[in-house]
Design a protein around this motif. Structure first.
Motif, PDB file in Angstrom:
ATOM      1  N   ILE A   1      42.778 -24.095 -17.361  1.00 31.11           N
ATOM      2  CA  ILE A   1      41.690 -24.934 -16.852  1.00 31.11           C
ATOM      3  C   ILE A   1      41.004 -24.173 -15.726  1.00 31.11           C
ATOM      4  O   ILE A   1      41.630 -23.831 -14.717  1.00 31.11           O
ATOM      5  CB  ILE A   1      42.216 -26.291 -16.356  1.00 31.11           C
ATOM      6  CG1 ILE A   1      42.939 -27.000 -17.499  1.00 31.11           C
ATOM      7  CG2 ILE A   1      41.078 -27.149 -15.814  1.00 31.11           C
ATOM      8  CD1 ILE A   1      43.651 -28.262 -17.099  1.00 31.11           C
ATOM      9  N   MET A   2      39.731 -23.876 -15.935  1.00 31.20           N
ATOM     10  CA  MET A   2      38.969 -23.107 -14.953  1.00 31.20           C
ATOM     11  C   MET A   2      37.852 -23.977 -14.386  1.00 31.20           C
ATOM     12  O   MET A   2      37.119 -24.627 -15.149  1.00 31.20           O
ATOM     13  CB  MET A   2      38.379 -21.862 -15.595  1.00 31.20           C
ATOM     14  CG  MET A   2      39.417 -20.907 -16.153  1.00 31.20           C
ATOM     15  SD  MET A   2      38.688 -19.436 -16.907  1.00 31.20           S
ATOM     16  CE  MET A   2      38.004 -18.636 -15.456  1.00 31.20           C
TER      17      MET A   2
ATOM     18  N   GLU B   1      35.692 -22.475  -7.927  1.00 31.48           N
ATOM     19  CA  GLU B   1      36.770 -23.200  -7.240  1.00 31.48           C
ATOM     20  C   GLU B   1      38.100 -22.582  -7.671  1.00 31.48           C
ATOM     21  O   GLU B   1      38.754 -23.045  -8.600  1.00 31.48           O
ATOM     22  CB  GLU B   1      36.733 -24.693  -7.582  1.00 31.48           C
ATOM     23  CG  GLU B   1      35.486 -25.418  -7.151  1.00 31.48           C
ATOM     24  CD  GLU B   1      35.368 -25.574  -5.647  1.00 31.48           C
ATOM     25  OE1 GLU B   1      36.402 -25.451  -4.946  1.00 31.48           O
ATOM     26  OE2 GLU B   1      34.251 -25.835  -5.158  1.00 31.48           O
ATOM     27  N   GLN B   2      38.497 -21.510  -6.981  1.00 33.47           N
ATOM     28  CA  GLN B   2      39.705 -20.777  -7.356  1.00 33.47           C
ATOM     29  C   GLN B   2      40.953 -21.651  -7.275  1.00 33.47           C
ATOM     30  O   GLN B   2      41.874 -21.529  -8.094  1.00 33.47           O
ATOM     31  CB  GLN B   2      39.871 -19.549  -6.453  1.00 33.47           C
ATOM     32  CG  GLN B   2      40.915 -18.555  -6.932  1.00 33.47           C
ATOM     33  CD  GLN B   2      40.598 -17.976  -8.301  1.00 33.47           C
ATOM     34  OE1 GLN B   2      39.459 -17.703  -8.627  1.00 33.47           O
ATOM     35  NE2 GLN B   2      41.629 -17.801  -9.119  1.00 33.47           N
TER      36      GLN B   2
ATOM     37  N   PRO C   1      45.542 -30.267  -9.444  1.00 34.22           N
ATOM     38  CA  PRO C   1      45.256 -30.504  -8.024  1.00 34.22           C
ATOM     39  C   PRO C   1      44.185 -31.582  -7.816  1.00 34.22           C
ATOM     40  O   PRO C   1      43.202 -31.635  -8.565  1.00 34.22           O
ATOM     41  CB  PRO C   1      44.754 -29.142  -7.533  1.00 34.22           C
ATOM     42  CG  PRO C   1      45.331 -28.157  -8.474  1.00 34.22           C
ATOM     43  CD  PRO C   1      45.420 -28.852  -9.805  1.00 34.22           C
ATOM     44  N   LEU C   2      44.401 -32.414  -6.821  1.00 30.62           N
ATOM     45  CA  LEU C   2      43.513 -33.510  -6.417  1.00 30.62           C
ATOM     46  C   LEU C   2      43.562 -34.704  -7.367  1.00 30.62           C
ATOM     47  O   LEU C   2      43.279 -35.831  -6.979  1.00 30.62           O
ATOM     48  CB  LEU C   2      42.048 -33.054  -6.293  1.00 30.62           C
ATOM     49  CG  LEU C   2      41.748 -31.939  -5.293  1.00 30.62           C
ATOM     50  CD1 LEU C   2      40.269 -31.571  -5.335  1.00 30.62           C
ATOM     51  CD2 LEU C   2      42.129 -32.374  -3.876  1.00 30.62           C
ATOM     52  N   LEU C   3      43.946 -34.459  -8.622  1.00 30.47           N
ATOM     53  CA  LEU C   3      43.862 -35.535  -9.620  1.00 30.47           C
ATOM     54  C   LEU C   3      45.221 -36.067 -10.048  1.00 30.47           C
ATOM     55  O   LEU C   3      45.285 -37.048 -10.796  1.00 30.47           O
ATOM     56  CB  LEU C   3      43.121 -35.022 -10.870  1.00 30.47           C
ATOM     57  CG  LEU C   3      41.767 -34.351 -10.620  1.00 30.47           C
ATOM     58  CD1 LEU C   3      41.143 -33.941 -11.947  1.00 30.47           C
ATOM     59  CD2 LEU C   3      40.834 -35.269  -9.852  1.00 30.47           C
TER      60      LEU C   3
ATOM     61  N   ALA D   1      29.092 -31.249  -8.243  1.00 29.33           N
ATOM     62  CA  ALA D   1      28.712 -30.764  -9.587  1.00 29.33           C
ATOM     63  C   ALA D   1      29.764 -29.827 -10.179  1.00 29.33           C
ATOM     64  O   ALA D   1      29.478 -28.654 -10.453  1.00 29.33           O
ATOM     65  CB  ALA D   1      27.353 -30.082  -9.544  1.00 29.33           C
ATOM     66  N   PRO D   2      30.990 -30.313 -10.375  1.00 29.08           N
ATOM     67  CA  PRO D   2      32.029 -29.423 -10.919  1.00 29.08           C
ATOM     68  C   PRO D   2      31.726 -29.008 -12.357  1.00 29.08           C
ATOM     69  O   PRO D   2      31.226 -29.809 -13.153  1.00 29.08           O
ATOM     70  CB  PRO D   2      33.289 -30.288 -10.860  1.00 29.08           C
ATOM     71  CG  PRO D   2      32.781 -31.692 -10.928  1.00 29.08           C
ATOM     72  CD  PRO D   2      31.459 -31.684 -10.199  1.00 29.08           C
TER      73      PRO D   2
END
Length: 197
Positions: free
Chosen positions: A50-51, A55-56, A73-75, A102-103
């Motif tokens: 997952i890229m 956002e490294q 991460p975060l989710l 805007a990911p």
């Protein structure tokens, strides 16, 4: 008179070849960047990459757990099994929108560990095999190296689970080959078990 006609035919064929090449190249450009088909269904055991663009810290490889979820991460936990890579991409983008402006996410299946089938009994090589391309029953026998001399080719069973219900499909290999009855030369699905008595 023959030369102009031949030259005209050659020109038409050349133009057709160029057009075909251009169309193929255009179609290839529109293909998804991932190595898996667009309708690939993610399953437990699959390894995903997952890229998240720029956002490294939100770019990593993850394994789909037995419960069908991944941790990101975060989710925290996200349901991955049963989703296509495109659906999972959209799910992650929607969830990340709360944290990142805007990911843009891409999801690639690096290892397709969930797409396996099993073949047991009177074949040269029993065990677990990967489902490659649009694998059919006949191709599955080939992957297993063919039958032993004791195989009962008229009484082969394919066991499949659909919507929690186990069903048995009977396969007569002799009819497949000698009579050309390909009605049972069906596509193999994940977790199918073929038994050759």
């Amino acid at each position: 008179m023959k030369k102009p006609i031949q030259t005209g035919i050659v020109s038409i064929l050349f133009f057709a070849a160029i057009t075909c090449f251009a169309f193929t190249a255009s179609a290839a450009e529109n293909e998804p960047a991932t190595g898996e088909p667009q309708d690939y269904i993610i399953g437990s055991g699959d390894i995903l990459e997952i890229m998240t663009w720029k956002e490294q810290d939100l770019t990593r490889q993850v394994a789909v757990r037995l419960d069908g979820k991944i941790t990101f991460p975060l989710l925290n936990d996200i349901q991955a099994a049963g989703r296509t890579p495109l659906q999972l991409k959209e799910d992650i983008q929607n969830e990340l929108d709360e944290f990142v402006e805007a990911p843009f996410v891409t999801v690639t299946v690096l290892q397709s560990e969930s797409q396996k089938f099993y073949i047991l009994g009177e074949v040269v090589q029993t065990g677990e095999f990967p489902i490659v391309k649009n694998l059919t029953v006949l191709q599955a026998f080939a992957l297993a190296g063919g039958f032993t001399e004791w195989a009962s080719k008229r009484e082969i069973l394919l066991i499949r689970e659909e919507n929690g219900v186990q069903k048995t499909i009977r396969i007569n290999y002799r009819d497949l080959v000698s009579k050309g009855d390909f009605s049972t030369n069906i596509r193999i699905q994940a977790n199918d078990t073929i038994i050759v008595p």
